[in-house]
Design a protein around this motif. Structure first.
Motif, PDB file in Angstrom:
ATOM      1  N   LYS A 343       0.809  -1.212   0.000  1.00 28.05           N
ATOM      2  CA  LYS A 343       0.000   0.000   0.000  1.00 28.05           C
ATOM      3  C   LYS A 343       0.849   1.271   0.000  1.00 28.05           C
ATOM      4  N   LEU A 344       2.039   1.156  -0.622  1.00 27.33           N
ATOM      5  CA  LEU A 344       2.889   2.323  -0.819  1.00 27.33           C
ATOM      6  C   LEU A 344       2.664   2.819  -2.242  1.00 27.33           C
ATOM      7  N   THR A 345       1.773   3.796  -2.393  1.00 25.14           N
ATOM      8  CA  THR A 345       1.444   4.363  -3.695  1.00 25.14           C
ATOM      9  C   THR A 345       2.205   5.673  -3.884  1.00 25.14           C
ATOM     10  N   PHE A 346       2.053   6.272  -5.060  1.00 24.18           N
ATOM     11  CA  PHE A 346       2.672   7.576  -5.286  1.00 24.18           C
ATOM     12  C   PHE A 346       2.158   8.592  -4.272  1.00 24.18           C
ATOM     13  N   ALA A 347       0.841   8.578  -4.024  1.00 21.97           N
ATOM     14  CA  ALA A 347       0.248   9.555  -3.115  1.00 21.97           C
ATOM     15  C   ALA A 347       0.720   9.347  -1.679  1.00 21.97           C
ATOM     16  N   SER A 348       0.660   8.091  -1.175  1.00 20.40           N
ATOM     17  CA  SER A 348       1.081   7.830   0.201  1.00 20.40           C
ATOM     18  C   SER A 348       2.581   8.032   0.369  1.00 20.40           C
ATOM     19  N   GLY A 349       3.344   7.640  -0.637  1.00 19.41           N
ATOM     20  CA  GLY A 349       4.786   7.851  -0.576  1.00 19.41           C
ATOM     21  C   GLY A 349       5.139   9.322  -0.563  1.00 19.41           C
ATOM     22  N   LEU A 350       4.410  10.103  -1.333  1.00 22.51           N
ATOM     23  CA  LEU A 350       4.662  11.546  -1.383  1.00 22.51           C
ATOM     24  C   LEU A 350       4.325  12.208  -0.052  1.00 22.51           C
ATOM     25  N   ARG A 351       3.253  11.759   0.590  1.00 22.22           N
ATOM     26  CA  ARG A 351       2.910  12.306   1.920  1.00 22.22           C
ATOM     27  C   ARG A 351       4.034  12.028   2.920  1.00 22.22           C
ATOM     28  N   SER A 352       4.584  10.814   2.872  1.00 23.34           N
ATOM     29  CA  SER A 352       5.675  10.465   3.787  1.00 23.34           C
ATOM     30  C   SER A 352       6.932  11.266   3.482  1.00 23.34           C
ATOM     31  N   ILE A 353       7.203  11.464   2.212  1.00 26.75           N
ATOM     32  CA  ILE A 353       8.392  12.219   1.806  1.00 26.75           C
ATOM     33  C   ILE A 353       8.362  13.635   2.369  1.00 26.75           C
ATOM     34  N   LEU A 354       7.188  14.253   2.374  1.00 30.84           N
ATOM     35  CA  LEU A 354       7.066  15.634   2.846  1.00 30.84           C
ATOM     36  C   LEU A 354       7.397  15.766   4.322  1.00 30.84           C
ATOM     37  N   ARG A 355       7.338  14.664   5.086  1.00 30.10           N
ATOM     38  CA  ARG A 355       7.686  14.703   6.506  1.00 30.10           C
ATOM     39  C   ARG A 355       9.184  14.479   6.737  1.00 30.10           C
ATOM     40  N   HIS A 356       9.941  14.289   5.632  1.00 29.64           N
ATOM     41  CA  HIS A 356      11.378  14.045   5.739  1.00 29.64           C
ATOM     42  C   HIS A 356      12.197  15.277   5.352  1.00 29.64           C
ATOM     43  N   ASP A 357      11.582  16.432   5.423  1.00 28.11           N
ATOM     44  CA  ASP A 357      12.274  17.696   5.214  1.00 28.11           C
ATOM     45  C   ASP A 357      13.055  17.750   3.895  1.00 28.11           C
ATOM     46  N   ALA A 375       1.293  17.002  -4.998  1.00 31.53           N
ATOM     47  CA  ALA A 375       2.423  17.630  -5.689  1.00 31.53           C
ATOM     48  C   ALA A 375       2.247  19.145  -5.754  1.00 31.53           C
ATOM     49  N   ILE A 376       1.029  19.587  -6.030  1.00 34.46           N
ATOM     50  CA  ILE A 376       0.748  21.021  -6.100  1.00 34.46           C
ATOM     51  C   ILE A 376       0.946  21.675  -4.735  1.00 34.46           C
ATOM     52  N   GLN A 377       0.431  21.052  -3.688  1.00 35.85           N
ATOM     53  CA  GLN A 377       0.592  21.612  -2.342  1.00 35.85           C
ATOM     54  C   GLN A 377       2.059  21.655  -1.922  1.00 35.85           C
ATOM     55  N   ALA A 378       2.831  20.624  -2.308  1.00 35.93           N
ATOM     56  CA  ALA A 378       4.261  20.617  -1.998  1.00 35.93           C
ATOM     57  C   ALA A 378       4.971  21.773  -2.686  1.00 35.93           C
ATOM     58  N   ALA A 379       4.592  22.035  -3.936  1.00 37.38           N
ATOM     59  CA  ALA A 379       5.198  23.149  -4.677  1.00 37.38           C
ATOM     60  C   ALA A 379       4.806  24.494  -4.069  1.00 37.38           C
ATOM     61  N   LEU A 380       3.561  24.582  -3.578  1.00 34.13           N
ATOM     62  CA  LEU A 380       3.096  25.841  -2.989  1.00 34.13           C
ATOM     63  C   LEU A 380       3.712  26.106  -1.617  1.00 34.13           C
ATOM     64  N   THR A 381       4.221  25.064  -0.981  1.00 38.22           N
ATOM     65  CA  THR A 381       4.778  25.236   0.370  1.00 38.22           C
ATOM     66  C   THR A 381       6.304  25.281   0.364  1.00 38.22           C
TER      67      THR A 381
END
Length: 539
Positions: A343-357, A375-381
């Motif tokens: 259950k490691l998808t692009f979406a779930s993996g991306l959420r985890s990546i954002l917590r790794h600074d 991806a859009i929210q990551a770019a905006l932040t």
């Protein structure tokens, strides 16, 4: 056989240029040996063991004249050895020693595996256990080492040796056709396989991919991994039922395929034009935002993204990728592989990546609205996000995101640029010749009369160096859509495609079609190749 001339005064043949000059002075032709150039039947004229011993390679056979590549045209004793060893008339050409060695290594393997299915191979299947642990399975444990098993191994391994992107097994009424896709074009890999072995061979592939061999009425998709010569190669399998049996397409994802670039893959290694490299480097150095690379399967999107990331990997910033699968290993970059079973998808993996600074993020492919929104929210932040998307043109990407239903204002605000690309085959420089193109075809190309008049139309006639195709190597052609303030305003208010293209033209945006036509005008490729990979409407 061409007679040798007096030795010119060249002390060290260390570069391609010097070897080419030497060949020309001796009245010989210099060639570059390409994958798939050497066929197994050439070794019916000269044994492969003898070719390896002499350091030569057969690269062509026409009218019972065998073309042989040598690396040292000053070796006068080699002539007599070849005359005594070869059972037909020969013609000598010159090639680099390392190319001859590599070609012999590949061709020796190909010859043995395609003509002698009794050969044993040390290949292992790597599978994942229920707990996620790696299980290495010897092929003999799956099925006895029958001729079909070895033939299957041979087809797969020959594909790896020739660095093909896909293997096609096409069911026809009389038998099974095996084809390799090389540089985007399909070529026959071997003689047609008899119909009595078709089901066995396809079942063998389905066993490797852990598919249902009893089900032959519906499409199936699977994957497997082989371990060969201390490297892991991933294969994706797609099975499709047809009137004469099942068709199979196997995509090869070989992590070692990029080894020719070394450990530092850069934009300069891709052979792109200076303007394209400048735009890509500028996009890669932005502090934040979303950079999208688009194109069909096999257009080089991942390689472009990797080259941009590789140039950013200085150790000063944290770069994390999420991919399916990891195609190239890049030093200094954290790479995460998608795993649907866990259950490691692009979406779930991306959420985890954002917590790794992370500072920079690369997404192997945006496939759905969930991944797109994250991806859009990551770019905006404050993150710089690179991603690939399947679409035909830069403008089609905007339609794709809009169709998913993402917030248009957030999307446009986050977007820095969109790059669309294709891979175009280049004319073989060893058999290059002038080309006359019918007026009707020129008029339909979308070129103005002034461009047609100044064009230097060329084509490859076909020679041993290009395996008779007339093409040798590929280069990327790109279009860059920069999201300026004017373009952003048009996108937010949902302007028509005509308005968007007019605004892009004021920014001097060059379409893929225009970039490809420029190469054809310069004689680097053909108009037919341009028409094969681009639409005239794009001009």
């Amino acid at each position: 056989m061409k007679a040798q001339q007096a030795k010119p005064k060249i002390l060290h043949l260390t570069t391609e240029k010097k070897l080419s000059v030497l060949a020309r002075k001796l009245g010989l032709k210099y060639v570059q040996i390409r994958p798939g150039m050497i066929r197994p039947e050439f070794f019916e004229k000269i044994p492969v063991e003898l070719a390896a011993k002499l350091g030569v390679a057969p690269v062509g056979l026409t009218d019972n004249i065998l073309t042989i590549a040598i690396s040292d045209p000053l070796d006068l004793e080699l002539d007599s050895k070849l005359v005594d060893a070869v059972s037909c008339e020969i013609d000598i050409v010159v090639a680099e020693a390392k190319q001859i060695t590599e070609a012999l290594r590949q061709s020796e393997s190909s010859k043995k595996i395609l003509s002698n299915v009794g050969q044993e191979f040390a290949v292992q299947v790597v599978r994942e256990g229920r707990e996620g642990e790696e299980q290495v399975i010897d092929l003999q444990t799956i099925q006895g080492q029958s001729g079909i098993v070895r033939l299957t191994n041979s087809i797969l391994m020959a594909g790896m040796e020739k660095q093909v992107s896909d293997i096609h097994l096409e069911s026809q009424e009389p038998g099974l056709e095996v084809k390799y896709r090389i540089d985007g074009v399909l070529y026959p890999a071997m003689d047609q396989i008899d119909v009595q072995h078709r089901s066995e061979l396809i079942s063998r592939i389905k066993i490797l991919a852990d598919l249902d061999i009893a089900e032959q009425r519906i499409p199936q998709d699977g994957r497997f991994k082989l371990r060969f010569e201390n490297r892991d190669v991933d294969f994706r399998v797609s099975v499709l039922p047809t009137p004469f049996g099942e068709d199979v397409v196997i995509r090869i994802l070989d992590k070692a395929a990029v080894a020719r670039f070394g450990t530092s893959l850069t934009l300069d290694d891709l052979g792109l034009g200076d303007k394209d490299i400048e735009v890509l480097r500028k996009s890669a150095r932005e502090p934040y935002g979303l950079v999208l690379v688009t194109g069909p399967t096999g257009s080089g999107k991942t390689t472009t993204l990797y080259s941009m990331l590789s140039e950013l990997s200085t150790g000063e910033e944290k770069i994390i990728t999420v991919e399916d699968p990891i195609e190239y290993r890049l030093p200094g970059i954290v790479q995460v592989a998608v795993n649907e079973k866990k259950k490691l998808t692009f979406a779930s993996g991306l959420r985890s990546i954002l917590r790794h600074d992370p500072d920079k993020i690369m997404i192997g492919e945006i496939r759905d609205i969930n991944t797109a929104e994250i991806a859009i929210q990551a770019a905006l932040t404050g993150h710089l996000v690179f991603a690939s998307v399947h679409a035909n043109t830069a403008f089609d990407v905007i339609s794709r995101f809009t169709h998913w239903g993402v917030d248009r204002h957030d999307f446009v605000t986050s977007l820095n640029s969109i790059v669309a690309q294709r891979l175009l085959r280049l004319n073989c420089r060893h058999c290059l010749d002038d080309q006359l193109i019918p007026v009707a075809e020129l008029e339909g190309s979308g070129l103005p009369i002034s461009k047609i008049n100044e064009a230097n139309w060329k084509y490859g006639k076909g020679c041993p160096s290009c395996h008779g195709t007339g093409y040798s190597g590929r280069v990327g052609v790109m279009e860059h859509l920069k999201i300026s303030a004017e373009m952003a305003e048009l996108l937010v208010r949902r302007a028509s495609l005509t308005e968007l293209k007019q605004a892009a033209s004021t920014q001097n945006m060059r379409t893929i079609r225009q970039a490809a036509l420029e190469l054809a005008i310069a004689g680097r490729t053909t108009l037919a190749e341009v028409n094969r990979v681009t639409f005239s409407e794009q001009a």
